[in-house]
Write a protein that holds these residues in place. Structure first.
Motif, PDB file in Angstrom:
ATOM      1  N   ALA A 304     -63.771  39.367  44.901  1.00 13.25           N
ATOM      2  CA  ALA A 304     -65.099  39.497  44.041  1.00 13.25           C
ATOM      3  C   ALA A 304     -64.627  39.403  42.565  1.00 13.25           C
ATOM      4  O   ALA A 304     -65.386  39.339  41.774  1.00 13.25           O
ATOM      5  CB  ALA A 304     -65.746  41.262  44.049  1.00 13.25           C
ATOM      6  N   ALA A 305     -63.313  39.325  42.349  1.00 11.72           N
ATOM      7  CA  ALA A 305     -62.793  39.111  41.032  1.00 11.72           C
ATOM      8  C   ALA A 305     -63.495  37.830  40.599  1.00 11.72           C
ATOM      9  O   ALA A 305     -63.882  37.471  39.513  1.00 11.72           O
ATOM     10  CB  ALA A 305     -61.378  39.096  40.771  1.00 11.72           C
ATOM     11  N   MET A 306     -63.302  36.542  41.521  1.00 14.09           N
ATOM     12  CA  MET A 306     -63.468  35.405  41.211  1.00 14.09           C
ATOM     13  C   MET A 306     -65.038  35.332  41.112  1.00 14.09           C
ATOM     14  O   MET A 306     -65.590  34.427  40.301  1.00 14.09           O
ATOM     15  CB  MET A 306     -63.193  34.392  42.529  1.00 14.09           C
ATOM     16  N   ILE A 307     -65.944  36.205  41.702  1.00 11.37           N
ATOM     17  CA  ILE A 307     -67.280  35.974  41.347  1.00 11.37           C
ATOM     18  C   ILE A 307     -67.663  36.522  40.210  1.00 11.37           C
ATOM     19  O   ILE A 307     -68.490  36.211  39.327  1.00 11.37           O
ATOM     20  CB  ILE A 307     -67.921  36.903  42.702  1.00 11.37           C
ATOM     21  N   ALA A 308     -66.886  37.544  39.587  1.00 12.30           N
ATOM     22  CA  ALA A 308     -67.013  38.176  38.429  1.00 12.30           C
ATOM     23  C   ALA A 308     -66.658  37.048  37.215  1.00 12.30           C
ATOM     24  O   ALA A 308     -67.333  37.176  36.231  1.00 12.30           O
ATOM     25  CB  ALA A 308     -66.188  39.431  38.114  1.00 12.30           C
ATOM     26  N   VAL A 309     -65.720  36.456  37.450  1.00  4.07           N
ATOM     27  CA  VAL A 309     -65.314  35.163  36.480  1.00  4.07           C
ATOM     28  C   VAL A 309     -66.414  34.164  36.299  1.00  4.07           C
ATOM     29  O   VAL A 309     -66.988  34.039  35.244  1.00  4.07           O
ATOM     30  CB  VAL A 309     -64.024  34.531  36.817  1.00  4.07           C
TER      31      VAL A 309
END
Ligand code: KG4
Ligand code: ZN
Length: 333
Positions: A304-309
């Motif tokens: 989900a970190a990539m989604i937050a980026v």
């Protein structure tokens, strides 16, 4: 700017808090691999039901580990496609409810954009423009990435995704799901030149991929010779893997040459493959002016970190979603 990302498009329930689109303050992934293993692949209904049970504890954990309260968030971002519709819906509904309750803005994110920008979380992030290769269980696509939110599709698979080729091949060989990791591991002991597989050539489009013929070739091989054991199995895995990696590397560098990119970014679960990483690095070393960005394996697989980026930049552009946001299983980037 602190953004909470939520990702439930397939078989990982994930939440993360990312600061300024660059630093993951937390990155929680609850994988369902064990749940789906006995069925040999992802069962959509089981995935959705499990997301329902996991999503709030995972969000809680992401906030706790980041040391961030809901009031301190600047917004939320959620994957709303592409993916399994029932799985996507869980993340989308939860994100909408939390955004409304906490009175925070919400951005929708395309899962493929998430993969393309995962490398911005690495110590050495790329700069735009770059050539992005997303290789996962559901996608094999080449993009010209011109800026956040600006991507142009240059080529894609005509049939199976590279990860599917790994997973289906592994199933034929009696290896456990997910097959990519199993083949990667066994291939390390094998001889990649032991068995000849056809090079996947697609007529008409120079930058498209095709992996279904390769899978059929493996099926014929197994029908004729059976599934080998020991060294024979390792050789077969190494040869099959080499055929997939060869096609990916061939098209990736053809695209880089054709469009004169100076940066190449890999992402998606298959980008965690050790042979692909080595082959891409070796090939790039032949070029004078070509940088390769290979995010750490845990940034390559779903998170989900990539989604937050991606969501951070969508919110900065002023994009806002309301209660009308829907999941879109076939959303094309
Ligand atoms: O990006 P991802 O986690 O989920 C999707 O969006 O599909 O990718 C999952 C895929 C699976 O097909 C899995 O077999 C493959 O990535 N994969 C690998 C490796 N690790 C995961 N394939 C080859 N070698 C690996 N080490
Ligand atoms: Zn993915």
């Amino acid at each position: 700017m602190k953004i909470l990302g939520i990702e439930t498009s397939c078989d990982e329930t994930a939440a993360a808090v990312v600061e300024d689109g660059r630093r993951a303050l937390s990155d929680v992934v609850a994988t369902q691999i064990e749940l789906h293993r006995r069925w040999g692949g992802v069962v959509p209904e089981l995935a959705s039901r499990n997301h329902v049970m996991q999503v709030l504890p995972v969000v809680d954990e992401a906030l706790t580990r980041a040391g961030v309260s809901p009031a301190e968030l600047d917004g939320l971002a959620v994957t709303s496609g592409p993916g399994l519709i029932g799985a996507l819906l869980v993340g989308v509904q939860v994100a909408k409810a939390l955004a409304a309750a906490w009175e925070k803005p919400l951005a929708r994110v395309n899962h493929l954009e998430g993969h393309l920008v995962a490398s911005f979380l690495a110590e050495r992030p790329p700069e735009f423009p770059f050539l992005g290769l997303v290789v996962s269980g559901g996608h094999t696509s080449l993009y010209a990435a011109e800026g956040f939110g600006r991507y142009r599709l240059l080529g894609a698979t005509r049939d199976d995704a590279a990860g599917e080729a790994f997973d289906k091949g592994a199933k034929l060989l009696g290896l456990p799901y997910p097959g990519g990791i199993a083949i990667d591991r066994l291939a390390k002991e094998g001889d990649a030149a032991a068995v000849r597989f056809p090079r996947a050539i697609v007529r008409g489009s120079e930058l498209d991929f095709s992996f279904s013929g390769l899978k059929t070739a493996l099926l014929h091989h197994v029908r004729r010779h059976g599934v080998p054991e020991g060294k024979g199995l390792a050789d077969l895995c190494a040869s099959y893997q080499e055929a997939i990696v060869g096609a990916l590397v061939h098209k990736l560098f053809r695209a880089a040459r054709t469009y004169q990119f100076r940066r190449v970014v890999l992402s998606g679960g298959v980008a965690a493959n050790s042979r692909l990483r080595a082959a891409v690095a070796a090939r790039a070393a032949e070029y004078e002016d070509l940088e390769v960005f290979l995010p750490a394996p845990r940034l390559c697989t779903d998170n989900a970190a990539m989604i937050a980026v991606a969501g951070t930049h969508a919110l900065e552009r002023g994009e806002r979603e309301g209660p009308g946001l829907h999941a879109d299983a076939g959303w094309r980037l």
